[in-house]
Motif scaffolding. Sequence first.
Motif, mmCIF file in Angstrom:
data_model
loop_
_atom_site.group_PDB
_atom_site.id
_atom_site.type_symbol
_atom_site.label_atom_id
_atom_site.label_comp_id
_atom_site.label_asym_id
_atom_site.label_seq_id
_atom_site.Cartn_x
_atom_site.Cartn_y
_atom_site.Cartn_z
ATOM 1 N N MET A 34 0.845 -1.192 0.000
ATOM 2 C CA MET A 34 0.000 0.000 0.000
ATOM 3 C C MET A 34 0.882 1.245 0.000
ATOM 4 O O MET A 34 1.943 1.249 0.646
ATOM 5 C CB MET A 34 -0.906 0.021 1.235
ATOM 6 C CG MET A 34 -1.791 -1.210 1.392
ATOM 7 S SD MET A 34 -2.961 -1.420 0.036
ATOM 8 C CE MET A 34 -3.973 0.062 0.214
ATOM 9 N N ALA A 35 0.441 2.265 -0.684
ATOM 10 C CA ALA A 35 1.261 3.472 -0.768
ATOM 11 C C ALA A 35 0.385 4.716 -0.772
ATOM 12 O O ALA A 35 -0.793 4.656 -1.119
ATOM 13 C CB ALA A 35 2.129 3.434 -2.022
ATOM 14 N N GLY A 50 5.201 4.230 1.570
ATOM 15 C CA GLY A 50 4.667 2.935 1.170
ATOM 16 C C GLY A 50 5.011 1.875 2.193
ATOM 17 O O GLY A 50 5.967 2.021 2.961
ATOM 18 N N ILE A 51 4.212 0.814 2.190
ATOM 19 C CA ILE A 51 4.452 -0.300 3.097
ATOM 20 C C ILE A 51 4.222 -1.594 2.341
ATOM 21 O O ILE A 51 3.174 -1.801 1.728
ATOM 22 C CB ILE A 51 3.551 -0.186 4.353
ATOM 23 C CG1 ILE A 51 3.859 -1.299 5.346
ATOM 24 C CG2 ILE A 51 2.072 -0.146 4.002
ATOM 25 C CD1 ILE A 51 3.246 -1.060 6.733
ATOM 26 N N VAL A 92 -3.441 17.046 -2.574
ATOM 27 C CA VAL A 92 -4.422 15.964 -2.494
ATOM 28 C C VAL A 92 -3.631 14.677 -2.297
ATOM 29 O O VAL A 92 -2.702 14.391 -3.058
ATOM 30 C CB VAL A 92 -5.289 15.880 -3.754
ATOM 31 C CG1 VAL A 92 -6.261 14.707 -3.640
ATOM 32 C CG2 VAL A 92 -6.043 17.186 -3.965
ATOM 33 N N TYR A 93 -4.002 13.916 -1.278
ATOM 34 C CA TYR A 93 -3.313 12.675 -0.951
ATOM 35 C C TYR A 93 -4.133 11.487 -1.443
ATOM 36 O O TYR A 93 -5.334 11.397 -1.176
ATOM 37 C CB TYR A 93 -3.087 12.583 0.550
ATOM 38 C CG TYR A 93 -1.970 13.475 1.032
ATOM 39 C CD1 TYR A 93 -2.106 14.855 1.040
ATOM 40 C CD2 TYR A 93 -0.752 12.930 1.452
ATOM 41 C CE1 TYR A 93 -1.071 15.678 1.450
ATOM 42 C CE2 TYR A 93 0.288 13.751 1.873
ATOM 43 C CZ TYR A 93 0.122 15.113 1.867
ATOM 44 O OH TYR A 93 1.155 15.933 2.275
ATOM 45 N N TYR A 94 -3.449 10.594 -2.150
ATOM 46 C CA TYR A 94 -4.097 9.437 -2.751
ATOM 47 C C TYR A 94 -3.538 8.147 -2.174
ATOM 48 O O TYR A 94 -2.319 8.011 -1.989
ATOM 49 C CB TYR A 94 -3.871 9.418 -4.261
ATOM 50 C CG TYR A 94 -4.489 10.583 -4.992
ATOM 51 C CD1 TYR A 94 -3.760 11.746 -5.222
ATOM 52 C CD2 TYR A 94 -5.796 10.520 -5.464
ATOM 53 C CE1 TYR A 94 -4.315 12.817 -5.897
ATOM 54 C CE2 TYR A 94 -6.361 11.586 -6.147
ATOM 55 C CZ TYR A 94 -5.617 12.730 -6.356
ATOM 56 O OH TYR A 94 -6.162 13.794 -7.021
ATOM 57 N N CYS A 95 -4.415 7.201 -1.984
ATOM 58 C CA CYS A 95 -4.057 5.853 -1.557
ATOM 59 C C CYS A 95 -4.027 4.951 -2.792
ATOM 60 O O CYS A 95 -4.882 5.086 -3.685
ATOM 61 C CB CYS A 95 -5.106 5.359 -0.566
ATOM 62 S SG CYS A 95 -4.959 3.648 -0.060
ATOM 63 N N THR A 96 -3.064 4.045 -2.836
ATOM 64 C CA THR A 96 -2.981 3.132 -3.962
ATOM 65 C C THR A 96 -2.414 1.803 -3.511
ATOM 66 O O THR A 96 -1.849 1.690 -2.414
ATOM 67 C CB THR A 96 -2.135 3.756 -5.092
ATOM 68 O OG1 THR A 96 -2.189 2.913 -6.251
ATOM 69 C CG2 THR A 96 -0.683 3.949 -4.667
ATOM 70 N N ALA A 97 -2.553 0.792 -4.347
ATOM 71 C CA ALA A 97 -2.146 -0.560 -3.972
ATOM 72 C C ALA A 97 -1.574 -1.301 -5.164
ATOM 73 O O ALA A 97 -1.951 -1.058 -6.309
ATOM 74 C CB ALA A 97 -3.352 -1.331 -3.426
#
Length: 122
Positions: A34-35, A50-51, A92-97
């Motif tokens: 996830m990042a 990221g993790i 703007v902060y975005y989550c991604t995978a």
Amino acid sequence: QVQLVESGGGLVQAGASLRLSCAASGLPFSRHAMAWFRQAPGKEHEFVAGINWSGTTYYSDSVKGRFTISRDNAKNTVSLQMNSLKPDDTAVYYCTARQMYISRRESEYADWGQGTQVTVSS
């Protein structure tokens, strides 16, 4: 299908803290990296943190020591604790995978959340 839903953004003063969260569904969360990326006005997407699926964490130089990424595999969530916020963190902060391991390259992610606005005033 994959859904990523961010929350926790807001308007704060410089030096304050915020905690962003991302709830994931439609994917085997424990096997995904996830990042968080961010995009400021007029700028490109920037890798923030990221993790990996294993829990190994990575940070951009600009946030290292101030931000902490963590994951909760039982709740399918990833969080970003942001301390000592600066006006330059406004974006703007975005989550991604993506599967297994993070990438710092935006093009290597297919699924994105809708984003959450973080504004830091001076």
